[in-house]
Design an enzyme around this catalytic site. Sequence first.
Site, PDB file in Angstrom:
ATOM      1  N   SER A  38     -40.335  19.645 -20.577  1.00 32.14           N
ATOM      2  CA  SER A  38     -40.407  18.616 -19.543  1.00 32.14           C
ATOM      3  C   SER A  38     -40.691  17.222 -20.092  1.00 32.14           C
ATOM      4  CB  SER A  38     -41.468  18.982 -18.504  1.00 32.14           C
ATOM      5  OG  SER A  38     -42.759  18.878 -19.056  1.00 32.14           O
ATOM      6  N   LYS A  91     -47.808  14.691 -18.518  1.00 37.13           N
ATOM      7  CA  LYS A  91     -46.742  13.872 -17.937  1.00 37.13           C
ATOM      8  C   LYS A  91     -47.042  12.395 -18.166  1.00 37.13           C
ATOM      9  CE  LYS A  91     -45.089  17.612 -15.978  1.00 37.13           C
ATOM     10  NZ  LYS A  91     -44.021  18.330 -16.607  1.00 37.13           N
TER      11      LYS A  91
END
Length: 168
Positions: A38, A91
């Site tokens: 990701s 993230k």
Amino acid sequence: MGTPSVLWNITKKCFTVGVITLTVSDLFASIAPVRGASMSPTFNPKTNSLLDSLSDDRVLVEKLCLRNYKFSHGDVIVFSSPNNHKEKYIKRIVGLPGDWVGTIYDVVHIPEGHCWVEGDNSASSLDSRSFGPVPLGLVKGRVTHVLWPPHRVGSVDRKTSQNRVSNS
């Protein structure tokens, strides 16, 4: 007669080192593995081999930023999942409190005490587009450096999304 005192001294030293290590890990910095694709290409740029877990990036997580929640657009953070606090995600911050963030379908206002996070590889990222703004209280620290593998050691760049965020 000398053996028990030697063992006792070694035990005390090991205990002291353990307590110091725990304190440093809890207050200042820790090391975290980066799993999945990701955040590719920033982390784990090649995640298609059978030995993925051996080649996963390991990153330094700085925790001093938590004292006043001092974050900037483009910082990479570690946080607990809003849906399952046992899961940790890594993230990039796209939006901070008061910002308006454009998504594919809508424009979202980031409330006070929250941030909007997204993975660098949007095709395989579970992020704020799925679960909404993340409470700053779930943030565990800011990623500052890649520590492993050796050929990727270095600082983590702060990248910002162009034309996606408005402060008014």
